[in-house]
Design an enzyme around this catalytic site. Structure first.
Site, PDB file in Angstrom:
ATOM      1  N   GLY A  42       1.216  -1.048  -0.253  1.00  0.00           N
ATOM      2  CA  GLY A  42      -0.196  -0.112  -0.403  1.00  0.00           C
ATOM      3  C   GLY A  42       0.935   1.256  -0.436  1.00  0.00           C
ATOM      4  N   LYS A  91       4.716  -6.919   7.765  1.00  0.00           N
ATOM      5  CA  LYS A  91       4.229  -5.048   6.840  1.00  0.00           C
ATOM      6  C   LYS A  91       5.035  -4.537   6.781  1.00  0.00           C
ATOM      7  CE  LYS A  91       0.618  -2.153   8.012  1.00  0.00           C
ATOM      8  NZ  LYS A  91      -0.709  -2.363   8.476  1.00  0.00           N
ATOM      9  N   ASP A 133     -11.571   2.371  10.030  1.00  0.00           N
ATOM     10  CA  ASP A 133     -11.559   2.167   8.312  1.00  0.00           C
ATOM     11  C   ASP A 133     -11.571   0.922   8.437  1.00  0.00           C
ATOM     12  OD1 ASP A 133     -10.388   2.300   5.650  1.00  0.00           O
ATOM     13  OD2 ASP A 133      -8.141   2.006   6.591  1.00  0.00           O
ATOM     14  N   VAL A 181       3.835  -5.892   1.979  1.00  0.00           N
ATOM     15  CA  VAL A 181       3.624  -6.555   2.648  1.00  0.00           C
ATOM     16  C   VAL A 181       4.258  -7.785   2.578  1.00  0.00           C
ATOM     17  CG1 VAL A 181       1.470  -7.972   4.184  1.00  0.00           C
ATOM     18  CG2 VAL A 181       1.145  -6.109   3.714  1.00  0.00           C
TER      19      VAL A 181
END
Length: 288
Positions: free
Chosen positions: A2, A22, A126, A7
């Site tokens: 991202g 991550k 989120d 990841v």
């Protein structure tokens, strides 16, 4: 990967367990800074072994290890590995669609996770299908990068969560929101499990999403959401004049209990939304 992290899949040598690592893109100067990260703080509190017997503990992703490389400033978070996420599952199953039994199971487990989180003073901020991870039929809530403590003081940033799942108080840039934004997000996700590939509140920008909410819930009034109307006036947004549409018409595949459950989550006024604790007792889950 991202915008904040990459990841990687890895295997723990000692146990042969698969893990997801991550690696954050931001570099850190010292380990203390890493421990202050929201994702680390919230998960360390929520995944504390002493809470293992608690309801919903098991529906939150486990942070197994934090690795900080002093030389490079690189921070890696090691999580338990989950096979897929709800977005991928919906994509794969479409047009076969999820059955109501599956929707019930996924919603129930997510509510358990939210119950645990809200009980211990955090909210996620989120909620979206990509952040509900699955292995077999086990669901875990992941990606706590935006999580806040309920008692941490507003104002919060108004940019949270992907817009289709964003609660109206966030769209109106209220900085005083709380755990009901997660309940709203789950209401949107539950509807989408019936409607996929169409989200319930689709729009190219926040204003369109807000108008779409109006066309489903009807325009808010001073009775239904006084604070919202005042907040809209402050930022110069005018709600279009819409009467509500029956959720049964929009989601014909859902049982009346499922419709009722979604209605309790999708209330304009955050103070009128049901809590995770209340929703877990809903008749929709009675034989669950």
């Amino acid at each position: 990967g991202g915008s904040f992290a990459d990841v990687f899949l890895a295997k723990e040598k000692s146990t042969s367990d698969m893990v997801a690592i991550k690696v954050l893109k931001k570099k850190y100067r010292k380990f203390d800074e890493c421990c202050e990260l929201r994702e680390c703080k919230s998960l360390q509190k929520l995944c504390n072994d002493s809470l293992a017997s608690q309801k919903g503990y098991d529906n939150i992703i486990k942070l197994k290890q934090i690795i900080f490389e002093k030389k490079t400033g690189k921070l890696s978070l090691v999580f338990e590995y989950m096979e897929t996420d709800l977005y991928e599952l919906m994509k794969k199953r479409s047009p076969g669609k999820l059955s109501e039994e599956e929707i019930k199971d996924i919603t129930y487990q997510t509510l358990l996770g939210l119950y645990h989180m809200h009980k211990y003073g955090f909210f996620h901020r989120d909620m979206k299908p990509e952040n509900l991870l699955l292995t077999g039929n086990k669901i875990k809530i992941a990606d706590f990068g935006l999580a806040r403590e309920i008692r941490s003081m507003p104002p919060y940033t108004d940019y949270v969560s992907t817009r289709y799942y964003r609660a109206p108080e966030c769209i109106l840039q209220s900085t005083n929101y709380n755990s009901p934004i997660d309940i709203w997000g789950l209401g949107c996700i539950m509807a989408e499990m019936y409607l996929h590939p169409q989200p319930l509140f689709c729009g190219a920008n926040e204003k369109e999403v807000l108008f779409r909410i109006c066309s489903v819930l009807g325009t808010p009034t001073y009775d239904t959401w006084n604070d919202g109307i005042q907040q809209a006036n402050i930022i110069g947004i005018k709600f279009p004049n819409k009467s509500p549409t029956d959720l049964e018409k929009i989601i014909p595949g859902a049982s009346s209990e499922a419709i009722d459950l979604m209605r309790l989550m999708l209330q304009w006024d955050p103070n009128k939304r049901a809590t995770a604790k209340m929703l877990l007792k809903h008749p929709f889950f009675s034989n669950h």
